[in-house]
Scaffold this motif. Structure first.
Motif, mmCIF file in Angstrom:
data_model
loop_
_atom_site.group_PDB
_atom_site.id
_atom_site.type_symbol
_atom_site.label_atom_id
_atom_site.label_comp_id
_atom_site.label_asym_id
_atom_site.label_seq_id
_atom_site.Cartn_x
_atom_site.Cartn_y
_atom_site.Cartn_z
ATOM 1 N N ALA A 1448 0.844 -1.201 0.000
ATOM 2 C CA ALA A 1448 0.000 0.000 0.000
ATOM 3 C C ALA A 1448 0.879 1.250 0.000
ATOM 4 C CB ALA A 1448 -0.903 -0.015 1.226
ATOM 5 N N HIS A 1449 1.991 1.178 0.743
ATOM 6 C CA HIS A 1449 2.878 2.352 0.844
ATOM 7 C C HIS A 1449 3.564 2.622 -0.498
ATOM 8 C CE1 HIS A 1449 5.154 5.479 2.641
ATOM 9 N NE2 HIS A 1449 6.294 4.827 2.681
ATOM 10 N N ILE A 1450 3.923 1.515 -1.199
ATOM 11 C CA ILE A 1450 4.561 1.694 -2.516
ATOM 12 C C ILE A 1450 3.585 2.443 -3.427
ATOM 13 C CG2 ILE A 1450 5.361 0.480 -4.587
ATOM 14 C CD1 ILE A 1450 6.403 -1.739 -2.701
ATOM 15 N N GLN A 1485 -4.393 2.656 -15.314
ATOM 16 C CA GLN A 1485 -5.696 2.194 -15.811
ATOM 17 C C GLN A 1485 -6.760 2.397 -14.741
ATOM 18 O OE1 GLN A 1485 -5.439 -1.896 -16.925
ATOM 19 N NE2 GLN A 1485 -3.645 -1.526 -18.214
ATOM 20 N N HIS A 1486 -6.366 2.066 -13.485
ATOM 21 C CA HIS A 1486 -7.363 2.089 -12.421
ATOM 22 C C HIS A 1486 -7.664 3.493 -11.934
ATOM 23 C CE1 HIS A 1486 -7.046 -2.142 -12.534
ATOM 24 N NE2 HIS A 1486 -5.860 -2.193 -11.963
ATOM 25 N N THR A 1487 -6.722 4.419 -12.155
ATOM 26 C CA THR A 1487 -6.969 5.750 -11.566
ATOM 27 C C THR A 1487 -7.567 6.673 -12.602
ATOM 28 O OG1 THR A 1487 -4.717 6.348 -12.147
ATOM 29 C CG2 THR A 1487 -5.111 5.675 -9.893
ATOM 30 N N SER A 1488 -8.250 6.097 -13.573
ATOM 31 C CA SER A 1488 -8.884 6.854 -14.659
ATOM 32 C C SER A 1488 -7.993 8.019 -15.104
ATOM 33 C CB SER A 1488 -10.276 7.335 -14.246
ATOM 34 O OG SER A 1488 -10.232 7.881 -12.944
ATOM 35 N N LEU A 1553 11.378 -4.170 -5.255
ATOM 36 C CA LEU A 1553 10.133 -4.187 -4.489
ATOM 37 C C LEU A 1553 8.921 -4.562 -5.348
ATOM 38 C CD1 LEU A 1553 10.846 -1.058 -2.348
ATOM 39 C CD2 LEU A 1553 10.731 -3.380 -1.530
ATOM 40 N N PHE A 1554 9.029 -4.370 -6.660
ATOM 41 C CA PHE A 1554 7.865 -4.675 -7.502
ATOM 42 C C PHE A 1554 7.606 -6.179 -7.549
ATOM 43 C CE2 PHE A 1554 9.282 -0.521 -9.036
ATOM 44 C CZ PHE A 1554 8.121 0.192 -8.817
ATOM 45 N N LEU A 1555 8.631 -6.947 -7.182
ATOM 46 C CA LEU A 1555 8.436 -8.409 -7.171
ATOM 47 C C LEU A 1555 7.385 -8.814 -6.139
ATOM 48 C CD1 LEU A 1555 12.121 -9.594 -7.578
ATOM 49 C CD2 LEU A 1555 10.330 -9.522 -9.304
ATOM 50 N N LEU A 1556 7.204 -7.980 -5.121
ATOM 51 C CA LEU A 1556 6.170 -8.266 -4.126
ATOM 52 C C LEU A 1556 4.828 -8.400 -4.819
ATOM 53 C CD1 LEU A 1556 6.370 -5.978 -0.968
ATOM 54 C CD2 LEU A 1556 6.374 -8.452 -1.065
ATOM 55 N N PHE A 1557 4.531 -7.429 -5.670
ATOM 56 C CA PHE A 1557 3.245 -7.456 -6.358
ATOM 57 C C PHE A 1557 3.157 -8.684 -7.263
ATOM 58 C CE2 PHE A 1557 3.566 -2.986 -5.264
ATOM 59 C CZ PHE A 1557 2.279 -2.721 -4.809
ATOM 60 N N PRO A 1566 -7.204 -7.374 -6.988
ATOM 61 C CA PRO A 1566 -8.501 -6.747 -6.652
ATOM 62 C C PRO A 1566 -8.333 -5.601 -5.649
ATOM 63 C CG PRO A 1566 -8.353 -9.010 -5.820
ATOM 64 C CD PRO A 1566 -7.191 -8.816 -6.732
ATOM 65 N N PHE A 1567 -7.412 -5.802 -4.670
ATOM 66 C CA PHE A 1567 -7.188 -4.725 -3.697
ATOM 67 C C PHE A 1567 -6.714 -3.472 -4.416
ATOM 68 C CE2 PHE A 1567 -5.918 -7.881 -0.101
ATOM 69 C CZ PHE A 1567 -7.227 -8.320 -0.057
ATOM 70 N N LEU A 1568 -5.755 -3.701 -5.320
ATOM 71 C CA LEU A 1568 -5.144 -2.562 -6.010
ATOM 72 C C LEU A 1568 -6.232 -1.776 -6.752
ATOM 73 C CD1 LEU A 1568 -2.345 -1.399 -6.539
ATOM 74 C CD2 LEU A 1568 -2.226 -2.742 -8.615
ATOM 75 N N GLN A 1569 -7.116 -2.537 -7.424
ATOM 76 C CA GLN A 1569 -8.182 -1.851 -8.167
ATOM 77 C C GLN A 1569 -9.031 -1.024 -7.220
ATOM 78 O OE1 GLN A 1569 -10.221 -5.087 -9.984
ATOM 79 N NE2 GLN A 1569 -8.718 -5.312 -11.628
#
Length: 1752
Positions: A1448-1450, A1485-1488, A1553-1557, A1566-1569
């Motif tokens: 979430a912090h990233i 994409q998600h943040t319009s 750190l992107f490997l976490l995702f 779904p959380f990210l969206q």
């Protein structure tokens, strides 16, 4: 209202024919014959009308009516056309050459030490900034008000008289411009108009009738008469007294009375009641009766007719208007001055300006200010008229000064304060002396105002004087100084005669002081009341520079000097008549006799004040310097000279001092001791002590040396002591005799040896100053200010220090505290004279000790012989004959013989030392003479006399033999080197006498042997010293061994007190543990390393008993201080709730505006001991009377050991060791993935929700999407991953946990304590998170490693805080904790989202992490059993919570990325950069489309890495102190490279750190969206301004300018936002945010919770949560404040070039910012030590009546 209208109608009737427009009115006036009458008639109509509402006037309306109906017509009349156009033209017609800005009280003024003619020449801020003096040695001072800027005055400056804006070049065309713009008609109109206006202003200002106006201003009809009761200002009554009297008399509210009083103080008068005459009269009597008491006069109250009041007000307004008009043109000023100076024909009244001056003392403040400004802007801007004004001023000088002395207003608003503007102008001063003999005028004024202090003999006696009145008389003395401050270069005959006239007149004053306040020694009984001595000494100080200046003026011309000498000699003789007449006694000693007056200092009257004798001594020296002594007999015949009479009084004075030292006068009390102190003090000594020594030198040069010495013996009452042997056993008497002999020898040394006065010896002023400095630095190295304080100042306040200091000393710069000092250069040590005549007793012994010590270190002998003195001037050359006269030899021999006589006790080592010194002086003198001239011409035969035998008897000895014997006396071990030196000197002189520089062996045999023994002695001494050194070393070694042993045995006590050294807290040692392999240095997840725990045994600082820390035993506690903090705030000054009733502290805003910080000093106590200690403190405070240092209500106390301020204690709870069985962990890793862990948690939560909702209709949140709804996840499944039973804490620990948690709640939310409040656990988590963030920020700011640099107290504090937080959960209802946990998780688990879940961008996720980790075990709780997760399940819980929140912090960081930063580019296509780009594409994409995906990948990656590091560092600290797992090596050292990867490995993160995702993509997508689609989040992104970006900005104190005068400049432009007047303000700068505030002023007070607080305190509540650092700009002081009523001063970070601060700008040197000190101040704030500093400072300066911080 009807009344008003009626009056208006009448007015229309009275003047039917008056034109209505200003233009027409002016034209109508022009046609009238007599402008004066017409104007008065017009004013009579309008003024009472406009100023009718005196009590609460509508100021704007008043101003508007005056402008339209009076001023505009007047301007039309003057210019004959549209005034605005004319004035605009005039404005651009050229600058003045004079600045003329009048200073208000508190403004900063600048003076240039290089260029100003005298210190009264000053510049205003603007002129200074634009002048050449900015780069010179300038001084800054705060004006007391009333002076004016001298820019453009060529007589005030040696160079650079103009600043850029007043440069004459800027006004090259002025003359023509002015001429063309002021045509003859305008000038003619001005000549017509000005006199009437001025006459009206003067007449009205000094109008005395209270009920009537002058006839020409009266309106014919009389209607309802209105009167005002008017109260006037005075300086005797206090603010509060006036407010009280008004409240009682007028029966009004406090606020109204305050309003009146403030107005009276500012304006000088105020109408406090309106009405009929009788009513006002009654109010007047009331106010008088209420304000009168035994010690005070009643207030000054008048009853004025409303019309009188109106005209008086308008007259002042008209004055300001004239000011404006005159500022446009020189011609206007000249016409104005002419009109003011014109005397009315046929009237005995003086001219208008003189009438104003003479009336000045009767006027009130407001009127004076305006009239003085009129004088400034007219007379003082035109040099020619300044002269006329000065002549009028001198004409009425006596009257003006007498009025001022009986007036009670301050000097700054009296017309007499203008004298400095005229008297210091050199040409003007000369003119006034020649034409009006101003010196005589001033001295006669003094004689006329001082007669009440004259006694029967016509001498002054200031017993029972009034300090205020004398203070006013000093003003007259000051005027004398101003007149004399610059010496004339050209002397006309007239100037000489007038000056001598003034000098004679001045001698009259000195005659009244010569011998004033005589005293007699008290015998038997102590004096009952100490007489007043201050006044006489104060006048002496005031006169010091004036006496010197008179002497300097006389010395300008030989003829003048001789006449002045003659006058002064006559005056001295007149005062010495009694000395001539009385009876005589005869003294005899070794064949010489002296007949002298029988007088004893110890029995007869004696006075310390002899200004006449001392002035004569000064003139004599100056005569000697000019070489005019030869002509003296033409003016003072030798038979009249009577040198004995001249020497007599100064000698008595010196004897008095000697007897005071010998304690013969101790029954005369303190006043005499104080007088003697000042007599020799640097402030007075030039005109007291020094001159007395010179007078004795004059005596010695003119009298027969034997007779002179006999006179001295007689006056010191020692003739008997040397004539016959006194056999007495009275110890006191012997001591007294010895002291007197020592004092006498010392004076003899001074008479012969002190030649450092130009005119006594051949020396220059610089050499004199150099010698003073050398002797000061021989005592110890000193800062510049201390040296300057010990040097006498001349009339320009200069000491001459800077010109010579670098020749004799070197400067050592200061560190972060302390000040720079000067150290003496080695080559200057040879000039050290042990008997330097300005040393006090203590300085003498200190200097002697230091010099001997120094010589010892360099392995030299300890002899300190006198340095070779400079030659005497011819006039004084006979003084040296004292050395080789018979009486002197007799005295020396007697002293030596007594020292050898075993029965005699009439000698001391000090006395012998002085005798040796005199011997050395004699030998040096003879040696110098022999080296200069052939032997037969040298008559000075000291050597022969000294080596002659004393008498013809068999066992007679000469001085040399006596010295040889003295070497053998054991008591004189210390003097051996000196004796050896003298004997060698004897030999040298003897050889010079014999002219045999070849060593004749026989003659030198004795010396040879002597030298051999001397060498032997040296060797012996060296051997002894070496032995002593070895012995010392041995002892030191033994001691340090013992110490080590002690430390070993009491190791723990030492650890806990190690930071007591106060210098620098010791660095925490890495715990010594068996080496741990690297894989186990991981804090989270299945690979978690072992917790390192060792048993802790601590010692209580109160009872000194040791105890092991265990969960089940009694609690031990750390003293701690909890405080609100804004150290990390990204939004300073964010509005704050003063009480936290409605606050919800669960979520911390991302701007960290207000946090709660817990700091500890690291000292341990038993909880029981602490409670007893605290109760004792409370008890002792109830019995104390003085101001409380700390607030017991809030539980404050000082740590018993280090005295830092604490307000609570943290219980010390041991870390629970946790180990993980690795096989189980492996097995579980397969099962428990994030995808399974989340549903498990959610199932548990929904289960609780069903449980808690029993009986009601269950509202189960839809937690799962369809498809996940299988029943594998149910309520109990969370338990299956491992549980254990909860920890049981002892009651004592629980009690302390509750106590500490409640304190955090109380302080953090500013609420009354309530341990059951649901917010208590929230505050616990919040303070843990914030404290970690603050410490991480501090370490980062200082560039220190994360773990290696923690101070002991930080380490112990964090350890205790985290373990406390774990325990705190168990003292609360678990249901509550669960509720909080669900809300915390709802931030990262959108399924739990409720309406009060904040948006992701507005929370600080580290706070969420800390809260979630600490609250998570509550999910394991059940009604029936108390469980908690096992090590292995908690390691997973921690891991997944951390990973979720980190993701979430990233997102937080990437959404708020700042695209404009200059980052160092890393390689374009690294793996990280690619992942970053693809992740960002997904997000956008998600943040319009609010977040662009056009940012390059490498930029994203670098921004992310920078942004997330602080969070990772905080997390590492958190988990380390929570679990005790040792962190990797890289976090202990300062490597920025290794730090990031070490953090990732410790926290089980991939370095990319992107490997976490990627790893958790299916779960997280779904959380990210849902995170990104949150409308609140999108809204945040829209408002770019309020977003917090990562890494957060580090807070620093504001940038300060390097040069302090820039700050003063800022302050001078500061206008108080709440008051219109320009009265003195105290501008104060907040160093957190840079706001300038108006401090200590009623206008800016605010009310907080019903209490009045000053502007700074109010600002601090918002800006720093009550804690703040301010800089008082005008005083250059830093102030730390905390809360409403506490604060302390702190050294400012500005230093002058000598490394010293200058609080209050007392010295005024240029100041520059010292970055190290400013940094130190920054750290005091960042380390949360402000409260501690304040407590420490209050502890050390406990004052009964402290400063009222609340009003700051």
């Amino acid at each position: 209202m009807a009344d008003e209208e009626a009056r208006g109608v009448e007015r229309m009737e009275v003047s039917p024919g008056l034109p209505q427009t200003p233009q027409a009115l002016a034209a109508w006036w022009d046609q009238q014959v007599d402008f004066h009458t017409t104007l008065l008639h017009h004013l009579a109509q309008l003024v009472p009308e406009i100023y009718s509402a005196e009590m609460d006037p509508d100021l704007e309306k008043q101003e508007e009516s005056i402008q339209t109906s009076i001023f505009t017509p007047l301007e039309w009349y003057l210019f004959g056309e549209d005034p605005d156009i004319c004035l605009e033209k005039l404005k651009h017609s050229g600058a003045f050459q004079l600045c003329g800005k009048v200073f208000k009280s508190g403004e900063t003024t600048y003076s240039c030490r290089d260029c100003a003619i005298d210190p009264t020449c000053v510049l205003c801020m603007d002129c200074f900034q634009n002048s050449v003096h900015k780069n010179h040695r300038y001084k800054m001072h705060t004006s007391t008000g009333g002076g004016f800027c001298d820019c453009g005055d060529t007589e005030a400056w040696k160079t650079g008289p103009f600043c850029i804006s007043h440069e004459p070049g800027a006004a090259a065309t002025t003359k023509e411009n002015l001429r063309c713009s002021l045509n003859e008609e305008v000038i003619a109109q001005a000549r017509k108009m000005f006199p009437s206006v001025i006459k009206y202003i003067v007449e009205m200002t000094i109008w005395e009738e209270e009920k009537e106006l002058p006839s020409e201003l009266q309106i014919r009809e009389k209607k309802n008469e209105r009167y005002y009761c008017v109260l006037f200002n005075d300086e005797h009554h206090s603010y509060d007294h006036v407010i009280y009297s008004l409240q009682r008399a007028l029966d009004c509210e406090l606020a109204e009375a305050q309003l009146h009083t403030t107005a009276i103080d500012k304006e000088g008068r105020r109408a406090v009641k309106a009405g009929a005459f009788a009513a006002c009269q009654e109010a007047k009597e009331d106010i008088k009766s209420h304000s009168e008491n035994v010690s005070q006069h009643p207030l000054h109250v008048e009853v004025l007719h409303s019309d009188v009041m109106a005209h008086q007000k308008f007259a002042l307004r008209l004055g300001s208007w004239m000011n404006k008009i005159m500022s446009y043109s020189s011609d206007f000023r000249q016409i104005f001055c002419q009109a003011c100076l014109r005397e009315e024909p046929g009237s005995e009244n003086p001219c208008l300006i003189s009438r104003l001056m003479l009336w000045d003392a009767k006027l009130y403040k407001g009127a004076r200010k305006i009239l003085h400004e009129l004088i400034f802007s007219s007379f003082f801007m035109e040099m020619e008229y300044k002269k006329f004004f000065a002549m009028e001023f001198v004409k009425y000088y006596k009257q003006l000064q007498k009025d001022y002395i009986s007036d009670d207003h301050d000097r700054s608003i009296s017309v007499t304060a203008l004298s400095v503007q005229m008297f210091t102008v050199p040409t003007l001063a000369r003119h006034l002396i020649e034409e009006q003999n101003v010196i005589s005028v001033i001295t006669e004024t003094l004689l006329e105002v001082l007669p009440e202090y004259l006694d029967r003999n016509n001498k002054f006696n200031f017993q029972g004087y009034s300090q205020d009145k004398l203070g006013r008389i000093y003003a007259v003395i000051c005027d004398l100084k101003y007149i004399l401050i610059s010496k004339p270069t050209v002397w006309t005959e007239r100037l000489k005669t007038q000056f001598l006239e003034g000098f004679r007149s001045f001698l009259k004053i000195l005659t009244c002081m010569q011998g004033m306040e005589e005293i007699r020694r008290q015998v038997g009984q102590h004096i009952e009341v100490d007489p007043d001595w201050e006044a006489a000494i104060a006048i002496q100080m005031q006169l010091k520079n004036i006496l010197l200046m008179f002497q300097e003026w006389c010395a300008c011309d030989e003829e003048l000097l001789l006449v002045a000498y003659k006058e002064c000699h006559k005056a001295v003789m007149r005062c010495s008549t009694s000395f001539m007449s009385s009876s005589k006694t005869v003294v005899q000693l070794c064949g010489h006799t002296l007949e002298t007056k029988s007088y004893r200092v110890s029995e007869d009257l004696v006075s310390i004040h002899l200004p006449l004798s001392r002035t004569l001594a000064g003139l004599h020296v100056r005569l000697s310097r000019l070489g005019g002594i030869a002509r003296l007999h033409e003016f003072v015949p030798f038979e009249d000279f009577q040198v004995e009479a001249l020497v007599e009084f100064p000698l008595r004075c010196l004897v008095l001092v000697a007897q005071v030292v010998a304690e013969m006068w101790r029954r005369n009390g303190l006043s005499l001791i104080s007088q003697v102190f000042y007599y020799q003090d640097v402030k007075c000594r030039e005109e007291m002590y020094d001159k007395d020594i010179i007078m004795l030198q004059i005596g010695a040069s003119l009298m027969d040396p034997n007779k002179f010495l006999l006179l001295i013996l007689q006056r010191y009452e020692l003739a008997d002591a040397f004539n016959k042997t006194i056999s007495t056993n009275d110890q006191d008497l012997i001591k007294q005799y010895n002291t007197l002999i020592e004092e006498m020898l010392q004076i003899l040394i001074y008479i012969v040896g002190e030649r450092y006065v130009p005119g006594v010896g051949n020396v220059t002023k610089e050499e004199v100053t150099m010698r003073e400095i050398i002797h000061l630095l021989c005592i110890e190295p000193m800062p510049h200010s201390a040296i300057a304080k010990n040097l006498p100042e001349n009339e320009n306040n200069e000491t001459g220090l800077e010109n010579v200091i670098n020749k004799v000393a070197t400067f050592k710069k200061p560190g972060v505290s302390g000040h720079g000092v000067y150290e003496l250069k080695d080559e200057s040590l040879k000039d050290f004279n042990m008997y330097f005549y300005h040393y006090s007793k203590t300085q003498h012994s200190k200097a002697e000790h230091m010099q001997k010590k120094k010589r010892k270190q360099e392995n030299k002998d300890e002899a300190l012989p006198p340095p070779p003195p400079p030659e005497f001037c011819p006039a004084f050359s006979k003084v040296i004959n004292l050395l080789n006269c018979d009486v002197m030899m007799y005295i020396l021999r007697t002293i030596f013989e007594r020292a050898l006589d075993t029965d005699s006790n009439l000698w001391t080592e000090g006395m012998l030392q002085m005798a040796f010194h005199i011997l050395a002086l004699g030998l040096l003198e003879e040696k110098q003479q022999l080296q200069k001239a052939p032997e037969e011409e040298v008559t000075f035969d000291f050597y022969h006399k000294a080596s002659r035998l004393g008498s013809s008897s068999m066992n007679a000895q000469n001085i040399q033999m006596l010295l040889e014997k003295l070497k053998g006396i054991p008591q004189l071990e210390g003097q051996k080197d000196m004796i050896t030196w003298i004997l060698q000197m004897f030999d040298t002189v003897k050889r010079l006498r014999e002219k045999s520089c070849l060593i004749i062996s026989t003659a030198s045999e004795s010396i040879r042997n002597d030298e051999i023994t001397h060498d032997k002695e040296k060797a012996e001494r060296k051997r002894k010293a070496e032995a002593a050194r070895l012995h010392r070393q041995k002892i030191m070694a033994q001691m340090s061994a013992l110490q080590k042993n002690f430390i070993e045995t009491h190791k723990l006590m030492y650890d806990s007190t190690s930071e007591m050294s106060g210098k620098e807290d010791s660095i925490m040692e890495e715990e010594s543990t068996p080496p741990v392999s690297d894989y186990s240095r991981i804090a989270l997840g299945p690979k978690r390393g072992p917790s390192i725990t060792e048993k802790e045994v601590l010692t209580c600082i109160l009872c000194q008993e040791e105890q092991e820390v265990k969960i089940e035993s009694n609690a031990m506690v750390l003293s701690a201080c909890v405080q609100k903090s804004t150290v990390l705030s990204q939004h300073r000054g964010k509005p704050i709730e003063f009480s936290g009733e409605s606050l919800d502290p669960l979520f911390m805003d991302s701007d960290l505006a207000y946090g709660t910080y817990t700091g500890s000093c690291g000292h341990v106590m038993h909880a029981v001991c602490w409670q007893k200690y605290f109760e004792a403190v409370q008890l002792s405070f109830q019995q104390r009377i003085h101001v409380d240092l700390f607030d017991l209500e809030s539980g404050e106390y000082l740590c018993p050991l280090c005295k830092s301020l604490c307000n609570t204690v943290i219980p010390i709870i041991p870390l629970q060791p946790r180990t993980i069985n690795s096989e189980n962990a492996e097995a579980l890793a397969q099962l428990l993935t994030l995808a399974r862990w989340i549903p498990t948690v959610l199932a548990r939560i929904s289960g609780y929700n069903i449980k808690h909702a029993k009986g009601e209709n269950p509202t189960i949140p839809v937690l799962f999407d369809q498809g996940m709804g299988d029943s594998t996840f149910e309520f109990h499944s969370i338990l299956s991953y491992g549980i254990q039973s909860s920890i049981k804490y002892s009651n004592s620990i629980k009690e302390m946990v509750v106590l500490f948690a409640t304190t955090v709640y109380r302080i953090g939310l500013k609420m009354p304590p309530d341990e059951t409040d649901p917010r208590v656990p929230m505050m616990t988590w919040s303070t843990c998170a914030f404290t970690l963030q603050a410490i991480e920020n501090l370490l980062g700011d200082e560039g220190k490693p994360l773990f290696g640099a923690l101070q002991n107290r930080q380490h112990n504090g964090l350890k205790a805080l985290m373990q406390f937080a774990i325990a705190q959960r168990s003292t609360c209802p678990q249901v509550l904790i669960q509720k909080h946990l669900i809300r915390l998780l709802s931030v990262v688990l959108p399924n739990l989202k409720s309406e009060d879940t904040p948006c992701l961008l507005s929370v600080d996720l580290f706070h969420v992490l800390v809260g979630a980790v600490l609250a998570f075990p509550s999910l394991y709780w059940d009604d029936t059993v108390d469980l908690q997760p096992s090590s292995i399940s908690s390691s997973y819980n921690h891991l997944y919570l951390f990973h979720l929140i980190t993701m979430a912090h990233i997102l937080q960081i990437l959404l708020t990325i700042d695209t404009g930063l200059p980052l160092a580019q890393v390689q374009e296509d690294s793996e990280e950069a690619r992942s970053a780009s693809s992740f960002m594409a997904e997000v956008s994409q998600h943040t319009s489309g609010y977040v662009g995906c056009d940012i390059p990948g490498w930029y994203l990656w670098v921004s992310l890495k920078n942004g997330i590091t602080p969070y990772l560092r905080c997390a590492a600290l958190f988990f380390h102190y929570l679990l005790g797992v040792t962190p990797p090596e890289d976090l202990f050292t300062n490597s920025t490279e290794g730090e990031y990867s070490a953090l990732c490995s410790y926290l089980s993160l991939p370095t990319n750190l992107f490997l976490l995702f990627q790893e958790y993509w299916h779960t997280v997508k779904p959380f990210l969206q849902r995170w990104c689609a949150d409308p609140a989040l999108l809204n945040c992104l829209k408002q770019k301004s309020t977003i917090v970006r990562y890494p957060r900005k580090r807070n620093n104190l504001i940038e300060l300018p390097d040069d302090y005068s820039c700050l003063l400049n800022q302050a001078s432009h500061f206008r108080c936002p709440r008051s219109a007047d320009d009265e003195r303000k105290n501008p104060v700068l907040c160093l957190f945010c840079g706001t300038i505030l108006c401090s200590q002023n009623i206008c800016c007070q605010e009310t907080v919770n019903g209490e009045e607080v000053g502007a700074c305190i109010f600002h601090a509540l918002h800006c720093g949560a009550g804690v703040c650092i301010f800089l008082k700009i005008r005083e250059c002081r830093v102030v730390l404040v905390e809360g409403k009523a506490r604060g302390c001063a702190y050294p400012a970070p500005y230093l002058d070039e000598y490394g010293e601060t200058d609080p209050g700008l007392k010295r005024g040197n240029p100041l520059h910012l010292c970055h190290e000190r400013y940094r130190k101040l920054h750290l005091v704030w960042q380390q949360h030590c402000i409260i501690e500093e304040i407590a420490r400072s209050q502890e050390t300066n406990q004052m009964l009546f402290g400063f009222n911080w609340q009003s700051l």
